[in-house]
Design an enzyme around this catalytic site. Structure first.
Site, PDB file in Angstrom:
ATOM      1  CE1 TYR A  23      -4.249  -1.383   0.113  1.00  0.00           C
ATOM      2  CE2 TYR A  23      -3.345  -2.847   1.781  1.00  0.00           C
ATOM      3  CZ  TYR A  23      -4.349  -2.513   0.890  1.00  0.00           C
ATOM      4  OH  TYR A  23      -5.442  -3.318   0.773  1.00  0.00           O
ATOM      5  CE1 TYR A  71      -8.310  -4.503   3.734  1.00  0.00           C
ATOM      6  CE2 TYR A  71      -7.957  -5.741   5.766  1.00  0.00           C
ATOM      7  CZ  TYR A  71      -7.573  -5.410   4.477  1.00  0.00           C
ATOM      8  OH  TYR A  71      -6.463  -5.996   3.925  1.00  0.00           O
ATOM      9  CE  LYS A  90      -4.566  -7.115  10.920  1.00  0.00           C
ATOM     10  NZ  LYS A  90      -5.775  -7.117  10.095  1.00  0.00           N
TER      11      LYS A  90
HETATM   12  C1  LIG Z   1      -6.162  -7.493   8.763  1.00  0.00           C
HETATM   13  C2  LIG Z   1      -7.525  -7.991   8.559  1.00  0.00           C
HETATM   14  C3  LIG Z   1      -7.819  -8.959   7.597  1.00  0.00           C
HETATM   15  C4  LIG Z   1      -6.771  -9.497   6.652  1.00  0.00           C
HETATM   16  O1  LIG Z   1      -5.760 -10.169   7.318  1.00  0.00           O
HETATM   17  P1  LIG Z   1      -4.351 -10.425   6.585  1.00  0.00           P
HETATM   18  O2  LIG Z   1      -3.604 -11.280   7.545  1.00  0.00           O
HETATM   19  O3  LIG Z   1      -3.738  -9.075   6.387  1.00  0.00           O
HETATM   20  O4  LIG Z   1      -4.639 -11.109   5.304  1.00  0.00           O
HETATM   21  C5  LIG Z   1      -9.109  -9.418   7.492  1.00  0.00           C
HETATM   22  N1  LIG Z   1     -10.081  -8.956   8.291  1.00  0.00           N
HETATM   23  C6  LIG Z   1      -9.845  -8.031   9.232  1.00  0.00           C
HETATM   24  C7  LIG Z   1     -10.955  -7.573  10.108  1.00  0.00           C
HETATM   25  C8  LIG Z   1      -8.569  -7.501   9.388  1.00  0.00           C
HETATM   26  O5  LIG Z   1      -8.337  -6.554  10.303  1.00  0.00           O
END
Ligand SMILES: *Cc1c(COP(=O)(O)O)cnc(C)c1O
Length: 438
Positions: free
Chosen positions: A30, A158, A281
């Site tokens: 990004y 997202y 995460k």
């Molecule tokens: C970061 C995130 C994703 C994507 O996760 P990645 O490990 O970056 O592919 C999906 N959903 C939410 C809510 C996120 O915060």
């Protein structure tokens, strides 16, 4: 430590050779690489501090994209990964299995509410959401129902960067316009946060239910879409609407999972057990890539059949990687043995007080806090490059996105470091506000 008392231009960074040599080789996320400032070279990290190549230390206000909940290099996770590395760094999960994955699945099933008991591992949040979407579509097909292949998602949401997950992101902030024709078209709704929106949502869901596999939502906080927050009642309303129309409900807890919003999982605060939940995460405490898609029993049962075709057709190569599972098991140990949720509650109190002075600044539209997430919303986007050197000058790592300056520190941060973060945000947003006015 350099002088971080502020004032004057930021000291020029000392840049190691490998950084310059990789300027075009290493493609950054990004980022318009041609015009963006070079990335900061990090050589080590411990606790809540990042150490740069020139010896400077930064207090991390972002937890490496919200993952490092126990801080960096927690000795318990380090020991678990080292021990696993010496025994079995990886083995395929097709036809073989190992204890770290089996234990982790069992523990997650126990921790998650209700009958969210069936865990599918992958290696990123995006893939966990892809799997959830595929699972929802195949759930209907396995039940003999065809045509339910679309999803309802929300503005401001997202869910990842792969094709299917991009299609359920916010249509403006996401890539819908840029990638038109490539992405599947979904049904995008406003979050039903008030009476009018609830009526509209019910109507929308009723109109599309026959073609919709599931509704997908980030519970309590929409993260990368701008740290937008909503209440538990909104989630209960969505859950009731799904139950009434027979549509599945997916909670994407990739960001909210593991304490970030104040309860171990955001669904617990809402009192809702979604059909499918996604986690990633903070799953390994910010150490190794791992994600999970967890389904309730009625979903799982549709795949548990005599018919080979009914099996879930997915299987990432590094699925359930033993190192990552060992890290995740060690991270769960820490949630049991260290007071993470009370630390989150203390961070929430501190952020509420510490960020409050931003509210009266010209150009600040909103200040909001939920759990260990504090967000200051500006009235315009794209100020990140202006703000960044001022944060560095104050010895903190804060990386605003869009029109939001936010803090999501590791849960182990102490009062002084947290005060340094909130003070830096108040000062830097204050500078920005005065500059903007003049
Ligand atoms: C970061 C995130 C994703 C994507 O996760 P990645 O490990 O970056 O592919 C999906 N959903 C939410 C809510 C996120 O915060």
């Amino acid at each position: 430590m350099p002088d971080t008392s502020g004032g004057g231009a930021p000291a020029p960074l000392w840049l190691p050779d490998w950084l310059d040599q990789s300027r075009r080789a290493l493609w950054r996320p990004y980022t318009q690489m041609k015009t963006a400032p070079p990335p900061l070279p990090v050589v080590s990290a411990r606790g809540v501090r990042l150490t740069l190549a020139d010896g400077r230390e930064l207090i991390d206000g972002v937890s490496s994209w919200w993952t490092a909940c126990h801080g960096y290099c927690h000795p318990h996770i380090e020991a678990a990964v080292r021990e696993q590395l010496s025994k079995l760094p990886h083995v395929m999960l097709g036809g073989l299995v190992h204890e770290p994955a089996a234990r982790l699945a069992t523990r997650l099933a126990r921790l998650l509410p209700g009958d969210l008991d069936h865990v599918f591992f992958s290696d990123s949040g995006s893939v966990a959401v892809e799997v959830a979407m595929k699972m929802a579509v195949q759930f209907w097909l396995n039940g003999g129902v065809s045509g339910r292949t679309r999803f309802v998602s929300f503005r401001g949401g997202y869910h990842g960067d792969t094709a299917a997950t991009m299609s359920v992101c916010d249509p403006e902030e996401g890539m819908h316009a840029l990638l038109r024709g490539y992405l599947p078209e979904q049904v995008i709704a406003d979050l039903p946060t008030d009476g009018e929106r609830r009526t509209a949502f019910s109507a929308l869901l009723a109109a599309h239910a026959h073609e919709v596999a599931a509704v997908i939502v980030e519970p309590l906080v929409q993260g990368a879409g701008g740290m937008r927050m909503h209440d538990a009642e909104t989630l209960r309303f969505i859950a009731r609407a799904c139950a009434e129309t027979g549509v599945l409900l997916i909670f994407d807890e990739v960001m909210t999972g593991f304490g970030r919003t104040g309860s171990l999982f955001a669904c617990e605060e809402a009192g809702v057990v979604p059909d499918i939940i996604t986690l990633s995460k903070a799953l390994t405490g910010g150490t190794l890539p791992l994600a999970a898609t967890v389904a309730r029993s009625p979903i799982f049962e549709r795949f548990w059949a005599d018919d080979a075709q009914a099996a879930l057709m997915h299987g990432p190569t590094f699925m359930g990687n033993p190192l990552a599972c060992a890290a995740a098991n060690a991270s769960l140990d820490l949630f049991e043995t260290e007071p993470r949720l009370s630390q989150v509650a203390a961070i929430e109190r501190h952020l509420k007080g510490g960020l409050e002075p931003c509210r009266t600044l010209l150009g600040v539209v909103d200040v909001r806090v939920k759990g260990a997430i504090g967000a200051v919303q500006l009235d315009r986007a794209g100020e990140g490059d202006w703000l960044r050197p001022h944060f560095l000058e104050r010895g903190v790592w804060v990386r605003p996105f869009g029109d939001v300056v936010y803090l999501m520190p590791p849960f182990v941060i102490d009062e002084d470091d947290l005060a340094a973060l909130t003070k830096a945000v108040v000062e830097v947003v204050g500078l920005w506000s005065r500059e903007r006015a003049s």
